[in-house]
Design a protein around this motif. Structure first.
Motif, mmCIF file in Angstrom:
data_model
loop_
_atom_site.group_PDB
_atom_site.id
_atom_site.type_symbol
_atom_site.label_atom_id
_atom_site.label_comp_id
_atom_site.label_asym_id
_atom_site.label_seq_id
_atom_site.Cartn_x
_atom_site.Cartn_y
_atom_site.Cartn_z
ATOM 1 N N PRO A 94 0.939 -1.226 0.037
ATOM 2 C CA PRO A 94 -0.006 0.047 -0.130
ATOM 3 C C PRO A 94 0.891 1.247 -0.065
ATOM 4 N N TYR A 95 2.114 1.217 0.123
ATOM 5 C CA TYR A 95 2.916 2.354 0.340
ATOM 6 C C TYR A 95 3.849 2.422 -1.102
ATOM 7 N N ALA A 96 3.605 1.462 -2.108
ATOM 8 C CA ALA A 96 4.484 1.541 -3.388
ATOM 9 C C ALA A 96 3.588 2.389 -4.237
ATOM 10 N N PRO A 97 4.181 2.777 -5.419
ATOM 11 C CA PRO A 97 3.233 3.621 -6.154
ATOM 12 C C PRO A 97 2.675 2.664 -7.432
ATOM 13 N N PHE A 98 2.665 1.363 -7.054
ATOM 14 C CA PHE A 98 2.043 0.655 -8.236
ATOM 15 C C PHE A 98 0.606 -0.212 -7.765
ATOM 16 N N HIS A 99 -0.103 -0.251 -8.508
ATOM 17 C CA HIS A 99 -1.346 -0.927 -8.112
ATOM 18 C C HIS A 99 -1.855 -1.935 -9.257
ATOM 19 N N ASP A 100 -3.004 -2.500 -9.401
ATOM 20 C CA ASP A 100 -3.641 -3.202 -10.309
ATOM 21 C C ASP A 100 -2.903 -4.538 -10.528
ATOM 22 N N ALA A 101 -2.734 -5.393 -9.561
ATOM 23 C CA ALA A 101 -2.031 -6.613 -9.627
ATOM 24 C C ALA A 101 -3.022 -7.760 -8.913
ATOM 25 N N PRO A 102 -3.967 -8.211 -9.772
ATOM 26 C CA PRO A 102 -4.911 -9.002 -9.059
ATOM 27 C C PRO A 102 -4.493 -10.467 -8.462
ATOM 28 N N ALA A 103 -3.577 -10.812 -9.320
ATOM 29 C CA ALA A 103 -2.958 -12.194 -8.796
ATOM 30 C C ALA A 103 -2.177 -11.966 -7.542
ATOM 31 N N LEU A 104 -1.751 -10.826 -7.192
ATOM 32 C CA LEU A 104 -1.217 -10.834 -5.794
ATOM 33 C C LEU A 104 -2.062 -10.241 -4.556
ATOM 34 N N ALA A 105 -3.362 -10.408 -4.874
ATOM 35 C CA ALA A 105 -4.363 -9.692 -3.936
ATOM 36 C C ALA A 105 -4.071 -10.807 -2.446
ATOM 37 N N GLY A 106 -3.987 -12.052 -2.719
ATOM 38 C CA GLY A 106 -3.576 -12.721 -1.558
ATOM 39 C C GLY A 106 -2.362 -12.350 -0.717
ATOM 40 N N VAL A 107 -1.389 -11.606 -1.275
ATOM 41 C CA VAL A 107 -0.340 -11.276 -0.545
ATOM 42 C C VAL A 107 -0.678 -10.030 0.420
ATOM 43 N N LEU A 108 -1.531 -9.142 -0.467
ATOM 44 C CA LEU A 108 -2.001 -7.850 0.185
ATOM 45 C C LEU A 108 -2.754 -8.388 1.279
ATOM 46 N N VAL A 109 -3.763 -9.150 1.227
ATOM 47 C CA VAL A 109 -4.621 -9.693 2.354
ATOM 48 C C VAL A 109 -3.930 -10.237 3.491
ATOM 49 N N THR A 110 -2.882 -11.014 3.038
ATOM 50 C CA THR A 110 -2.215 -11.421 4.391
ATOM 51 C C THR A 110 -1.530 -10.468 5.029
ATOM 52 N N TYR A 111 -1.265 -9.503 4.250
ATOM 53 C CA TYR A 111 -0.316 -8.360 5.286
ATOM 54 C C TYR A 111 -1.383 -7.675 5.925
ATOM 55 N N LEU A 112 -2.481 -7.375 5.517
ATOM 56 C CA LEU A 112 -3.636 -6.873 6.216
ATOM 57 C C LEU A 112 -4.208 -7.407 7.184
ATOM 58 N N THR A 113 -4.017 -8.674 7.194
ATOM 59 C CA THR A 113 -4.783 -9.431 8.112
ATOM 60 C C THR A 113 -3.773 -10.419 9.248
ATOM 61 N N GLU A 114 -2.641 -10.556 8.707
ATOM 62 C CA GLU A 114 -1.625 -11.107 9.623
ATOM 63 C C GLU A 114 -0.447 -10.216 10.014
ATOM 64 N N GLY A 115 -0.566 -9.057 9.250
ATOM 65 C CA GLY A 115 0.642 -8.033 9.799
ATOM 66 C C GLY A 115 1.887 -8.138 9.030
ATOM 67 N N LYS A 116 1.924 -9.118 8.177
ATOM 68 C CA LYS A 116 3.314 -9.294 7.385
ATOM 69 C C LYS A 116 2.883 -9.875 6.031
ATOM 70 N N LEU A 117 3.563 -9.540 5.131
ATOM 71 C CA LEU A 117 3.542 -10.122 3.722
ATOM 72 C C LEU A 117 3.683 -11.752 3.556
ATOM 73 N N ASN A 118 4.818 -12.223 4.510
ATOM 74 C CA ASN A 118 5.047 -13.702 4.265
ATOM 75 C C ASN A 118 4.030 -14.579 5.248
ATOM 76 N N GLY A 119 3.940 -15.863 4.907
ATOM 77 C CA GLY A 119 3.218 -16.696 5.609
ATOM 78 C C GLY A 119 3.629 -17.542 6.738
ATOM 79 N N PRO A 120 2.947 -18.455 7.105
ATOM 80 C CA PRO A 120 3.312 -18.979 8.652
ATOM 81 C C PRO A 120 4.629 -20.127 8.138
ATOM 82 N N GLY A 121 4.825 -20.407 6.982
ATOM 83 C CA GLY A 121 5.615 -21.338 6.496
ATOM 84 C C GLY A 121 7.118 -20.848 6.831
ATOM 85 N N THR A 122 7.316 -19.569 7.133
ATOM 86 C CA THR A 122 8.739 -18.785 7.137
ATOM 87 C C THR A 122 8.725 -17.935 8.183
#
Length: 483
Positions: A94-122
């Protein structure tokens, strides 16, 4: 290597893969000029862009492709993939100047809900970048090549990190300044309860504001003046908060809030700090308030108590202070760092002594890239080129963020001009001079208020201002290639 074995080694998800490659690439690549040479190669940038396009289209990178590149090129392959992933992940930030990447929506959702971009496997965290070091760009460190922050598990364990829900976010524009209001609250020692005593074989002191009708009226005046001034962020000083005054702030701020986004109203109020709670000793705790909801968005306990020496007690003319020896702040030290992400950036609070005693927090804040430090203090008046400015300068150079220091008038009212010559200020706001980071330049703004209920203003009568934290293309050349 088979596809199955590749999957076992390399994650397909871009944030998890970034963490894996970042942690496994040799440190030697970044400790000399190797990464710089690789970064300038046209072929590396071209192949990184191809990887970015693949991830932006599919949302993942086939582990077999990763395995093939690493097997053929080793650390050069890891570096190339990291650059490509960095370009792709910028579209999920949300801080970068780029948008419109539907395939990465899951990464953004992970950040907004879990507080980080990476998942529980790391382990640890991967966070979007909000700031870049405020010094001339030269030989970059490992972290400075990328638009994300890799926070190791050891640092992550000490950080209380949360993302502001949309309902609480003022939605600051990344390119517009944010007016900052700092009020002294405390005018003289008559506004403060100062107590010296003996605990555990030491002389200790405690500070708390008087919960008087005058202070409560002053709080109402401060909120009114903040609204009239157009301030969108406010910072009060140390030793201006108690449990009862905290509730009064909440009531006044909530009852007078204008809930109209078009007016750009005041939303964030850092209420200063003070002894909160029933513990003995209590923490010296700062509270950041969402004015619209009355919620406490961030709380931070002072990490390092301040010890007064005899010379300071004499200079400050502290009532009933001992004539010799030292006095130790009687407060329970904090052990964790609170960090809040919002459209303003990545916020943290340091309370007075913490700004100068960086060993207890600097590694954590640097690893996650804090863009705004709010610093309530109780000290002699702010002067140019003294500890407040020196501490701010260090953080602007190292973090690249903004530092807002807010002081009361109480000590200054007791110290004669002759004992402390020079222009006196009640607030200091400092940040990078330019986005381009081409020089050792810091934007210094000194403000002064004459009464506890006034706002610290610059010589131009304007309020100090900060800029929101955002990631800019000028910091990352490979982002520009990918546009």
């Amino acid at each position: 290597m088979t596809d199955q074995s590749a999957t076992a080694v390399y994650p397909a998800e871009p944030a998890d893969l970034f963490v894996h490659l970042y942690d496994t690439i040799a440190d030697d690549v970044f400790q000399g000029w190797t990464a710089t040479r690789w970064h300038r190669r046209e072929r590396v940038r071209r192949e990184a862009n191809e990887i970015a396009e693949t991830v932006l289209e599919h949302g993942v990178l086939d582990p077999a492709v990763t395995a093939e590149i690493v097997a053929e090129h080793g650390d050069l392959g890891r570096f190339t993939i990291l650059l490509g992933l960095d370009v792709a992940l910028a579209h999920a930030s949300p801080y970068a100047p780029f948008h419109d990447a539907p395939a990465l929506a899951g990464v953004l959702v992970t950040y907004l809900t879990e507080g980080k971009l990476n998942g529980p496997g790391t382990t640890g965290a991967l966070l979007p970048r909000c700031a870049f070091p405020g010094r001339p760009r030269g030989l970059r460190t490992k972290a400075e090549f990328f638009g994300v922050h890799r926070v190791p598990q050891a640092e992550w364990d000490r950080i209380d990190h949360r993302i502001l829900p949309t309902v609480n976010d003022p939605h600051f524009s990344r390119d517009e300044p944010v007016a900052l209001g700092c009020a002294p609250v405390l005018e003289t020692y008559d506004d403060i309860e100062i107590e010296f005593g003996e605990r555990h074989g030491m002389t200790v002191y405690r500070l708390r504001p008087m919960d008087s009708s005058g202070i409560r009226s002053r709080i109402k005046a401060i909120v009114r003046r903040l609204d009239e001034s157009g301030a969108q962020l406010a910072v009060m000083p140390e030793a201006s908060l108690t449990d009862a005054l905290l509730e009064h702030w909440k009531e006044v701020a909530f009852d007078t809030a204008a809930r109209d986004r078009d007016r750009r109203p005041l939303r964030f109020i850092m209420l200063g700090s003070g002894p909160l709670g029933d513990a003995d000793p209590p923490p010296n705790r700062a509270v950041l308030l969402d004015r619209w909801t009355g919620q406490e968005l961030l709380v931070q306990d002072k990490l390092s108590g301040f010890t007064l020496d005899a010379a300071q007690m004499r200079l400050w003319r502290l009532p009933d202070a001992p004539a010799s020896g030292t006095a130790v702040e009687y407060a329970r030290p904090g052990t964790r760092i609170s960090v809040l992400d919002s459209s303003l950036g990545r916020l943290a609070v340091l309370i007075c002594e913490d700004l100068g005693r960086s060993i207890g927090w600097e590694r954590e804040l640097r690893s996650c890239g804090v863009s705004h430090l709010l610093v309530p203090i109780f000290s002699k008046p702010i002067l140019e080129h003294r500890w407040e400015e020196q501490g701010a300068e260090r953080q602007v150079a190292g973090l690249g963020g903004w530092v807002a220091v807010s002081n009361s008038l109480a000590v200054g009212a007791a110290v004669p001009d002759g004992d402390l010559p020079g222009a006196r200020y009640t607030c200091l706001v400092a940040g990078p001079k330019s986005l381009h980071r081409a020089a050792y330049e810091m934007d210094r703004q000194f403000g002064v208020a004459r009464t506890g209920g006034e706002l610290g203003r610059l010589a131009t009568s304007e309020l100090p201002r900060v800029f929101p934290g955002a990631a800019y293309e000028v910091w990352h050349e490979h982002w520009q290639d990918a546009k």
